[in-house]
Design an enzyme around this catalytic site. Structure first.
Site, mmCIF file in Angstrom:
data_model
loop_
_atom_site.group_PDB
_atom_site.id
_atom_site.type_symbol
_atom_site.label_atom_id
_atom_site.label_comp_id
_atom_site.label_asym_id
_atom_site.label_seq_id
_atom_site.Cartn_x
_atom_site.Cartn_y
_atom_site.Cartn_z
ATOM 1 N N ASP A 83 0.845 -1.269 -0.116
ATOM 2 C CA ASP A 83 0.231 0.493 -0.232
ATOM 3 C C ASP A 83 1.025 1.107 -0.062
ATOM 4 O O ASP A 83 1.747 1.505 0.830
ATOM 5 C CB ASP A 83 -1.044 -0.022 1.484
ATOM 6 C CG ASP A 83 -1.782 0.552 1.197
ATOM 7 O OD1 ASP A 83 -2.609 1.504 0.311
ATOM 8 O OD2 ASP A 83 -2.102 1.177 2.460
ATOM 9 N N HIS A 181 -7.936 9.673 3.826
ATOM 10 C CA HIS A 181 -7.025 9.429 4.378
ATOM 11 C C HIS A 181 -7.745 9.727 5.980
ATOM 12 O O HIS A 181 -7.402 10.522 5.955
ATOM 13 C CB HIS A 181 -5.596 8.852 4.607
ATOM 14 C CG HIS A 181 -5.132 8.162 3.235
ATOM 15 N ND1 HIS A 181 -4.543 8.628 2.206
ATOM 16 C CD2 HIS A 181 -5.580 6.628 2.711
ATOM 17 C CE1 HIS A 181 -4.577 7.908 1.118
ATOM 18 N NE2 HIS A 181 -4.664 6.394 1.604
ATOM 19 N N HIS A 224 -9.450 4.806 -1.936
ATOM 20 C CA HIS A 224 -8.853 4.669 -0.811
ATOM 21 C C HIS A 224 -9.268 5.894 0.523
ATOM 22 O O HIS A 224 -10.153 5.843 -0.945
ATOM 23 C CB HIS A 224 -6.921 5.304 -1.115
ATOM 24 C CG HIS A 224 -6.359 4.764 -1.646
ATOM 25 N ND1 HIS A 224 -4.769 4.128 -1.389
ATOM 26 C CD2 HIS A 224 -5.906 4.119 -3.059
ATOM 27 C CE1 HIS A 224 -4.070 3.480 -1.828
ATOM 28 N NE2 HIS A 224 -4.907 3.747 -3.363
ATOM 29 N N ILE A 268 -9.632 -0.248 2.681
ATOM 30 C CA ILE A 268 -10.526 0.237 4.271
ATOM 31 C C ILE A 268 -9.616 -0.313 5.594
ATOM 32 O O ILE A 268 -8.782 -1.362 5.812
ATOM 33 C CB ILE A 268 -11.402 -0.500 4.544
ATOM 34 C CG1 ILE A 268 -12.712 -0.446 3.554
ATOM 35 C CG2 ILE A 268 -12.153 -0.970 5.638
ATOM 36 C CD1 ILE A 268 -13.943 -0.669 3.423
HETATM 37 P P1 13P Z 1 -8.788 4.407 5.525
HETATM 38 O O1 13P Z 1 -7.589 5.891 6.146
HETATM 39 O O2 13P Z 1 -10.660 5.811 4.688
HETATM 40 O O3 13P Z 1 -9.150 4.023 5.830
HETATM 41 O O4 13P Z 1 -8.054 4.635 4.436
HETATM 42 C C1 13P Z 1 -6.800 3.128 4.263
HETATM 43 C C2 13P Z 1 -6.550 3.359 2.273
HETATM 44 O O5 13P Z 1 -6.570 4.245 2.028
HETATM 45 C C3 13P Z 1 -5.268 3.039 2.682
HETATM 46 O O6 13P Z 1 -4.658 3.005 1.856
HETATM 47 O O1 G3H Z 2 -3.379 5.123 3.934
HETATM 48 C C1 G3H Z 2 -2.790 4.542 4.721
HETATM 49 C C2 G3H Z 2 -3.929 3.345 5.705
HETATM 50 O O2 G3H Z 2 -4.157 3.628 6.375
HETATM 51 C C3 G3H Z 2 -1.808 2.395 6.402
HETATM 52 O O3 G3H Z 2 -1.950 3.898 7.365
HETATM 53 O O4 G3H Z 2 0.294 4.569 6.841
HETATM 54 O O5 G3H Z 2 -0.240 4.244 9.519
HETATM 55 O O6 G3H Z 2 0.698 2.412 8.194
HETATM 56 P P1 G3H Z 2 -0.445 3.213 8.209
HETATM 57 ZN ZN ZN Z 3 -4.364 4.685 0.660
#
Ligand code: 13P
Ligand code: G3H
Ligand code: ZN
Length: 322
Positions: A83, A181, A224, A268
């Site tokens: 990700d 996000h 996302h 998610i």
């Molecule tokens: P959320 O913060 O809305 O759960 O999004 C997660 C995300 O896009 C991870 O790449």
């Molecule tokens: O988009 C980001 C995801 O929610 C992952 O979050 O960078 O805190 O692992 P993180």
């Molecule tokens: Zn994301």
């Protein structure tokens, strides 16, 4: 079955009018909660790992946890996805280290530079049977250590998508249509309040999604920042020592609509964090004398499972599609 990439998953999702859920994993209980849900409702699944997750849990631990899930769920197609890959080196390390899908997120770079970096990742990934998600447009909110203010976010420009996809060869495209996000997706002044005083966010830009899809027929789109920030868990957190005023997410019916269109992958993460944290806070408040982590992680894992099952059935529509 072994880990799969997302090619077939997305073809079926596009044609079937549903989306596959992509859930972030950071530890064993999260992996178990998500995969038990997928197994129970017979849904294809993307488990994704961020740069922050690799820094927290270590690449090898995460890959081995996901491999364990694959053994426990032999009838479910599971993809392991990076990700928000920040650069070529991180993507290469995940491709070499067993991932079946990577995201290169060069969306903050100028258009031509985004193309150049994405193309380089695509060439390496495709040589190794791995698929690539890229991004055009900028979401607001926090991802890893990058914070994008709402005013600095920008919607995807549909007139750029054909050139971007053709020149890079990417397999799916994350676009910005108003999702964001984290648990604080919108400021109070971006929202209205309903009769219960709950903040109602501005609607997603379905016109942008439709224009993108018209230009990229049959091409999988990714959303996302698609947590809905369920108010029951915000309340549970706030009633048990937490402080999360005005946390607000994307209404689930809008995500359901996106899933029925060209959106094949919906990310998610925050909703699972809220479910886990709310459950642990409540357990701690109700059981001040307990100190065995298994006792509070067990209900937390069950809450994640319930949340993921709900998403798969009521939002993504991917139940029964494994
Ligand atoms: P959320 O913060 O809305 O759960 O999004 C997660 C995300 O896009 C991870 O790449
Ligand atoms: O988009 C980001 C995801 O929610 C992952 O979050 O960078 O805190 O692992 P993180
Ligand atoms: Zn994301």
């Amino acid at each position: 079955m072994a880990l799969v990439n997302t090619k077939e998953m997305f073809e079926k999702a596009y044609n079937g009018g549903y989306a596959v859920g992509a859930f972030n994993v950071n530890n064993m209980e999260i992996v178990q909660g998500i995969t038990e849900a997928a197994r129970e409702v017979n849904a294809p699944l993307i488990l994704q790992v961020s740069k922050g997750a690799r820094a927290y849990a270590n690449h090898t631990y995460l890959v081995k946890l996901v491999e364990a899930a694959v053994i426990e769920c032999p009838n479910i197609p599971i993809a392991l996805h990076l990700d928000h890959g920040p650069d070529f080196e991180t993507c290469k390390s995940c491709i070499d280290g067993g991932f079946t899908s990577v995201m290169i997120d060069a969306s903050s770079k100028p258009f031509e530079e985004n193309i150049e970096i994405t193309k380089k990742v695509v060439e390496y990934a495709h040589d190794h049977g791995v698929v690539v998600e890229a991004e055009l447009g900028t979401l607001a909110g926090i991802e890893d250590d990058v914070k994008v203010a709402a005013h600095a976010a920008s919607y995807t420009r549909p007139e750029e998508v054909e050139e971007f996809v053709t020149k890079t060869g990417c397999d799916s495209l994350a676009i910005a249509i108003g999702t964001s996000h984290g648990a604080y997706k919108f400021t109070a002044d971006q929202c209205t309040r309903n009769e219960k005083g709950i903040l109602v966010p501005p609607p997603l830009r379905f016109d942008v999604l439709e224009e993108v899809s018209k230009r990229l027929p049959g091409f999988p789109i990714v959303l996302h920042g698609s947590s809905s920030v369920p108010q029951e868990f915000v309340k549970m957190i706030n009633e048990n020592g937490g402080q999360m005023p005005d946390a607000v997410g994307i209404p689930e019916e809008q995500l359901r609509k996106a899933a029925s269109l060209s959106v094949c992958k919906i990310n998610i993460d925050s909703d699972l964090r809220l479910a886990m944290t709310g459950t642990i806070r409540q357990f701690m408040a109700q059981n001040p004398g307990k100190f065995d982590p298994r006792e509070y992680l067990k209900p937390a894992r069950a809450a994640i499972k319930e949340m993921v099952m709900h998403k798969m059935i009521d939002v993504l529509g991917c139940n029964g599609k494994a």
